[in-house]
Scaffold this active site. Structure first.
Site, PDB file in Angstrom:
ATOM      1  CD  GLN A  38      -4.796  11.066 -13.801  1.00 29.89           C
ATOM      2  OE1 GLN A  38      -3.721  10.503 -13.593  1.00 29.89           O
ATOM      3  NE2 GLN A  38      -5.900  10.378 -14.051  1.00 29.89           N
ATOM      4  NE  ARG A  85       3.501  11.454 -20.972  1.00 29.50           N
ATOM      5  CZ  ARG A  85       2.717  12.449 -20.689  1.00 29.50           C
ATOM      6  NH1 ARG A  85       2.015  13.013 -21.634  1.00 29.50           N
ATOM      7  NH2 ARG A  85       2.618  12.882 -19.472  1.00 29.50           N
ATOM      8  CB  SER A  94     -15.136  26.175 -21.930  1.00 31.92           C
ATOM      9  OG  SER A  94     -15.491  24.796 -21.890  1.00 31.92           O
ATOM     10  CG  HIS A 153      -0.095   8.663 -20.512  1.00 36.67           C
ATOM     11  ND1 HIS A 153       0.322   7.735 -19.589  1.00 36.67           N
ATOM     12  CD2 HIS A 153       0.108   9.874 -19.941  1.00 36.67           C
ATOM     13  CE1 HIS A 153       0.751   8.381 -18.496  1.00 36.67           C
ATOM     14  NE2 HIS A 153       0.626   9.676 -18.696  1.00 36.67           N
ATOM     15  CD1 TRP A 176     -12.021  14.853 -16.781  1.00 33.20           C
ATOM     16  CD2 TRP A 176     -11.690  13.447 -18.497  1.00 33.20           C
ATOM     17  NE1 TRP A 176     -13.236  14.326 -17.143  1.00 33.20           N
ATOM     18  CE2 TRP A 176     -13.066  13.464 -18.184  1.00 33.20           C
ATOM     19  CE3 TRP A 176     -11.258  12.633 -19.541  1.00 33.20           C
ATOM     20  CZ2 TRP A 176     -14.006  12.697 -18.877  1.00 33.20           C
ATOM     21  CZ3 TRP A 176     -12.185  11.870 -20.236  1.00 33.20           C
ATOM     22  CH2 TRP A 176     -13.546  11.898 -19.902  1.00 33.20           C
ATOM     23  CD  GLU A 178      -4.638  17.551 -26.851  1.00 32.12           C
ATOM     24  OE1 GLU A 178      -5.032  17.742 -25.682  1.00 32.12           O
ATOM     25  OE2 GLU A 178      -4.598  16.415 -27.376  1.00 32.12           O
ATOM     26  CD  GLU A 188       4.026  14.606 -14.714  1.00 28.45           C
ATOM     27  OE1 GLU A 188       4.040  15.033 -15.877  1.00 28.45           O
ATOM     28  OE2 GLU A 188       3.044  14.733 -13.951  1.00 28.45           O
ATOM     29  N   GLY A 209       0.061  17.690 -13.609  1.00 23.59           N
ATOM     30  CA  GLY A 209       0.237  19.088 -13.257  1.00 23.59           C
ATOM     31  C   GLY A 209       0.799  19.947 -14.367  1.00 23.59           C
ATOM     32  CG  HIS A 220      -2.266  11.393 -23.037  1.00 26.14           C
ATOM     33  ND1 HIS A 220      -3.292  11.422 -22.112  1.00 26.14           N
ATOM     34  CD2 HIS A 220      -1.339  12.296 -22.599  1.00 26.14           C
ATOM     35  CE1 HIS A 220      -3.003  12.297 -21.153  1.00 26.14           C
ATOM     36  NE2 HIS A 220      -1.830  12.845 -21.435  1.00 26.14           N
ATOM     37  NE  ARG A 275       1.466  16.956 -24.151  1.00 23.88           N
ATOM     38  CZ  ARG A 275       1.112  16.573 -22.922  1.00 23.88           C
ATOM     39  NH1 ARG A 275       1.660  17.147 -21.862  1.00 23.88           N
ATOM     40  NH2 ARG A 275       0.231  15.609 -22.756  1.00 23.88           N
TER      41      ARG A 275
HETATM   42  P1  FAD Z   1      -9.751  21.117 -23.734  1.00 24.49           P
HETATM   43  O1  FAD Z   1      -9.465  21.327 -22.319  1.00 24.49           O
HETATM   44  O2  FAD Z   1      -9.932  19.704 -24.181  1.00 24.49           O
HETATM   45  O3  FAD Z   1     -11.037  21.934 -24.160  1.00 24.49           O
HETATM   46  C1  FAD Z   1     -11.579  21.823 -25.462  1.00 24.49           C
HETATM   47  C2  FAD Z   1     -12.840  22.642 -25.536  1.00 24.49           C
HETATM   48  O4  FAD Z   1     -13.257  22.787 -26.898  1.00 24.49           O
HETATM   49  C3  FAD Z   1     -14.028  22.043 -24.805  1.00 24.49           C
HETATM   50  O5  FAD Z   1     -14.717  23.071 -24.120  1.00 24.49           O
HETATM   51  C4  FAD Z   1     -14.914  21.522 -25.946  1.00 24.49           C
HETATM   52  O6  FAD Z   1     -16.281  21.463 -25.619  1.00 24.49           O
HETATM   53  C5  FAD Z   1     -14.655  22.584 -26.995  1.00 24.49           C
HETATM   54  N1  FAD Z   1     -14.999  22.220 -28.366  1.00 24.49           N
HETATM   55  C6  FAD Z   1     -14.563  21.180 -29.102  1.00 24.49           C
HETATM   56  N2  FAD Z   1     -15.132  21.222 -30.321  1.00 24.49           N
HETATM   57  C7  FAD Z   1     -15.944  22.298 -30.343  1.00 24.49           C
HETATM   58  C8  FAD Z   1     -16.826  22.856 -31.316  1.00 24.49           C
HETATM   59  N3  FAD Z   1     -16.994  22.328 -32.539  1.00 24.49           N
HETATM   60  N4  FAD Z   1     -17.535  23.968 -30.984  1.00 24.49           N
HETATM   61  C9  FAD Z   1     -17.405  24.527 -29.761  1.00 24.49           C
HETATM   62  N5  FAD Z   1     -16.583  24.045 -28.804  1.00 24.49           N
HETATM   63  C10 FAD Z   1     -15.869  22.940 -29.106  1.00 24.49           C
HETATM   64  N6  FAD Z   1      -1.395  18.001 -19.719  1.00 24.49           N
HETATM   65  C11 FAD Z   1      -0.530  18.545 -18.815  1.00 24.49           C
HETATM   66  O7  FAD Z   1       0.177  19.506 -19.147  1.00 24.49           O
HETATM   67  N7  FAD Z   1      -0.475  18.047 -17.547  1.00 24.49           N
HETATM   68  C12 FAD Z   1      -1.243  17.007 -17.132  1.00 24.49           C
HETATM   69  O8  FAD Z   1      -1.174  16.609 -15.973  1.00 24.49           O
HETATM   70  C13 FAD Z   1      -2.137  16.414 -18.060  1.00 24.49           C
HETATM   71  N8  FAD Z   1      -2.909  15.345 -17.714  1.00 24.49           N
HETATM   72  C14 FAD Z   1      -3.842  14.882 -18.593  1.00 24.49           C
HETATM   73  C15 FAD Z   1      -4.717  13.847 -18.203  1.00 24.49           C
HETATM   74  C16 FAD Z   1      -5.730  13.433 -19.057  1.00 24.49           C
HETATM   75  C17 FAD Z   1      -6.663  12.345 -18.630  1.00 24.49           C
HETATM   76  C18 FAD Z   1      -5.876  14.038 -20.333  1.00 24.49           C
HETATM   77  C19 FAD Z   1      -6.967  13.615 -21.262  1.00 24.49           C
HETATM   78  C20 FAD Z   1      -4.991  15.021 -20.744  1.00 24.49           C
HETATM   79  C21 FAD Z   1      -3.979  15.448 -19.880  1.00 24.49           C
HETATM   80  N9  FAD Z   1      -3.085  16.456 -20.269  1.00 24.49           N
HETATM   81  C22 FAD Z   1      -2.198  16.974 -19.357  1.00 24.49           C
HETATM   82  C23 FAD Z   1      -3.252  17.143 -21.550  1.00 24.49           C
HETATM   83  C24 FAD Z   1      -4.017  18.445 -21.311  1.00 24.49           C
HETATM   84  O9  FAD Z   1      -4.970  18.247 -20.297  1.00 24.49           O
HETATM   85  C25 FAD Z   1      -4.746  18.921 -22.554  1.00 24.49           C
HETATM   86  O10 FAD Z   1      -3.869  18.901 -23.652  1.00 24.49           O
HETATM   87  C26 FAD Z   1      -5.226  20.349 -22.340  1.00 24.49           C
HETATM   88  O11 FAD Z   1      -6.038  20.405 -21.196  1.00 24.49           O
HETATM   89  C27 FAD Z   1      -5.990  20.828 -23.560  1.00 24.49           C
HETATM   90  O12 FAD Z   1      -6.593  22.060 -23.235  1.00 24.49           O
HETATM   91  P2  FAD Z   1      -7.437  22.807 -24.332  1.00 24.49           P
HETATM   92  O13 FAD Z   1      -7.954  24.033 -23.675  1.00 24.49           O
HETATM   93  O14 FAD Z   1      -6.636  22.938 -25.560  1.00 24.49           O
HETATM   94  O15 FAD Z   1      -8.618  21.776 -24.678  1.00 24.49           O
HETATM   95  C1  SIN Z   2       0.106  12.565 -16.476  1.00 23.42           C
HETATM   96  O1  SIN Z   2      -0.284  12.985 -15.394  1.00 23.42           O
HETATM   97  O2  SIN Z   2       0.795  11.554 -16.644  1.00 23.42           O
HETATM   98  C2  SIN Z   2      -0.289  13.329 -17.697  1.00 23.42           C
HETATM   99  C3  SIN Z   2       0.632  14.443 -17.847  1.00 23.42           C
HETATM  100  C4  SIN Z   2       0.583  14.975 -19.252  1.00 23.42           C
HETATM  101  O3  SIN Z   2      -0.191  14.547 -20.099  1.00 23.42           O
HETATM  102  O4  SIN Z   2       1.407  15.867 -19.506  1.00 23.42           O
END
Ligand code: FAD
Ligand code: SIN
Length: 501
Positions: free
Chosen positions: A57, A284, A14, A238, A55, A370, A124, A59, A346, A381
């Site tokens: 930050q 990075r 989600s 990171h 989470w 991801e 960045e 953008g 990260h 990345r």
């Molecule tokens: P997520 O947002 O992690 O969602 C994963 C989902 O999968 C969750 O709902 C989880 O419950 C679900 N899931 C996992 N396993 C199962 C299972 N077995 N069954 C059912 N559901 C499951 N990237 C940027 O581009 N810009 C930024 O500024 C940035 N800042 C960041 C800061 C932090 C602190 C972090 C941790 C990451 C940051 N990133 C940033 C990276 C980026 O946020 C993530 O790579 C991205 O949000 C991943 O999105 P996603 O939808 O793939 O996974």
């Molecule tokens: C950050 O805000 O430094 C994280 C950005 C990212 O993971 O792309």
């Protein structure tokens, strides 16, 4: 979850990838006049908003400024990725970035603007131009909130606290076993299209910025199905995790360096210019290695980040979340004090292999966000390209699914099934062995030894009946082994995969 156990599309996750796909499918349905409504279920292991997305930050990167261009964004992505990126995929995804921003705004995301109405674009590491659209320093929370609201208002169906634990492929689709974590019971669902949007692998490591749900489930489940997995060795650290002796997991956004903050060594002197002409704003992998090197030379557990030159107004307006977390977690005020920082796991650049439309090597199985490997990130990345990839690939998959939709939803008879056995593990020991070998600087002998130890645990560990915790731990072990095997298959250093001589 409705009583009906068949869906056209089951989306595991989600975050930005999963909910964007669901929203694109909702939007496409609105444009169509067909009678049959597409049945879509989103599943999330925690609460819907307990995601890495929430989470984020810094953008989302997009060339929206008149002095910027898609070509420059592509070039920065390729340079950061050590040119190991898939150039066609990179071109395809990056060129969609401005439209993805319009889609996010359409779903209700508010990006910060300057007083003249233009976007307030951040800078960045690795970017040659300010191109990061943000919402203060809580961009992810703003995105998560908006895409969730849009989905809920449209009547989207979601099942929280539910984990996918097993998948069986049939000729027409997939039987997926879900485990209801609140009621401790299993539910079996049939779906025609199955989408992995399960996020990262941070929980393989002792220190990570990721949520507790980032255990690599989608990678494990896809691997079990026989899907190709690629480039797991490419783990991004990171450079600036807030360092506190206990509980170091909070991220200090790279955007703070974009606003002027500088890295200092233990003598409080700048050092990054000795490693890269771009200094604190190098890509990075370079910055993380440089910090690691400085820590090793000084014998200290961290270096310093100096943000004291940033004006109090900018700190308060753009970075208030970081400021308050520095104060509450480490007792340091960035306006007056140096911030202790160290590299921290990260992001996973590798994952479930997909083509440029999000299709895996298994028919009907897609991977986005991801957990996927599209080829966009190469060996490292570029900052803020992850949220972007999540939404753009979701749009492509929505198109794929709509194009191949069946008229009638068929459901085959259910086959026999049993809960899997799991390993009873000392997971902190597994994480310690793995993290020691798969860090910022790697060494072939250490990786071989870690692989031997983990294989030994896997083969000789105590097998017990299913329980969720040990199931998750078993996944961590299996994905760690896959990652080490991939790392050992690479004979030279590239990007984040750095082997010391
Ligand atoms: P997520 O947002 O992690 O969602 C994963 C989902 O999968 C969750 O709902 C989880 O419950 C679900 N899931 C996992 N396993 C199962 C299972 N077995 N069954 C059912 N559901 C499951 N990237 C940027 O581009 N810009 C930024 O500024 C940035 N800042 C960041 C800061 C932090 C602190 C972090 C941790 C990451 C940051 N990133 C940033 C990276 C980026 O946020 C993530 O790579 C991205 O949000 C991943 O999105 P996603 O939808 O793939 O996974
Ligand atoms: C950050 O805000 O430094 C994280 C950005 C990212 O993971 O792309």
């Amino acid at each position: 979850m409705s009583a009906c156990n068949k869906y056209d599309v089951l989306i595991l996750g989600s975050g930005i990838a999963g909910l964007s796909l669901a929203n694109y499918l909702i939007d496409k349905q609105r444009l169509k006049s067909e009678n049959r409504k597409l049945k879509v279920l989103v599943v999330s292991k925690g609460e819907v908003n307990e995601t890495n997305t929430a989470w984020a930050q810094g953008g989302v990167a997009a060339a929206v400024d008149t002095n910027d261009s898609i070509e420059r964004h592509v070039n920065d992505t390729l340079a950061a990725g050590s040119y190991a990126n898939d150039t066609d995929v990179t071109q395809k995804i990056i060129s969609q970035a401005p439209e993805a921003i319009r889609d996010l705004i359409g779903w209700g995301v508010q990006f910060d603007k300057k007083s003249n109405g233009d976007f307030d674009l951040g800078l960045e590491g690795g970017h040659d131009h300010p191109r990061i659209l943000h919402h203060q320093d809580i961009t992810g929370a703003a995105i998560q909130h908006a895409i969730q609201e849009y989905f809920t208002k449209a009547g989207g169906e979601i099942s929280n606290h539910t984990a996918a634990i097993d998948i069986l492929k049939t000729a027409d689709g997939f039987w997926v076993t879900l485990f209801d974590l609140s009621r401790h019971k299993t539910i079996r669902i049939f779906c025609v299209h199955l989408v992995m949007a399960t996020g990262g692998i941070g929980q393989l490591f002792t220190r990570t910025t990721n949520t507790r749900y980032s255990t690599g489930d989608g990678i494990y489940l896809s691997h079990q199905l026989g899907a190709a997995i690629k480039e797991l060795a490419m783990v991004q650290f990171h450079p600036t995790g807030l360092y506190v002796e206990e509980n170091s997991s909070f991220l200090i956004s790279e955007a703070l360096r974009g606003a002027g903050a500088e890295l200092l060594d233990h003598k409080e002197l700048p050092f990054m210019h000795r490693y890269d002409p771009k200094g604190s704003l190098a890509p990075r992998d370079i910055v993380s290695r440089a910090i690691w090197q400085e820590m090793r030379l000084s014998g200290k557990e961290h270096v310093w980040l100096d943000a004291r030159m940033i004006s109090p107004q900018v700190l308060q307006h753009h970075f208030s979340n970081i400021v308050s977390n520095c104060i509450s977690r480490a007792g340091v005020d960035p306006a007056k004090d140096l911030i202790p920082v160290a590299p921290i796991q990260h992001y996973s650049c590798g994952g479930i292999a997909t083509d440029a439309n999000g299709r895996t090597t298994i028919k009907g199985l897609y991977a986005i966000g991801e957990c996927a490997h599209t080829g966009l990130h190469g060996a490292n990345r570029l900052a803020s390209n992850s949220l972007l990839e999540g939404i753009v690939m979701a749009k492509f998959v929505a198109q794929e699914i709509t194009d191949t939709l069946q008229q009638e939803l068929q459901i085959p008879t259910e086959s026999a099934w049993e809960l899997p056995m799991v390993l009873s593990l000392d997971i902190s020991n597994v994480k310690k062995i793995f993290s020691h070998a798969a860090g910022v600087m790697r060494n072939t002998a250490k990786m071989k030894e870690a692989l031997r130890l983990l294989e030994d645990i896997r083969l000789n560990g105590n097998r017990i009946p299913f329980n969720v915790q040990d199931f998750e731990n078993s996944i961590i072990l299996q994905v760690s082994i896959l990652l080490l095997k991939d790392a050992l298959s690479k004979k030279s250093s590239i990007g984040v995969h750095y082997i010391e001589a």
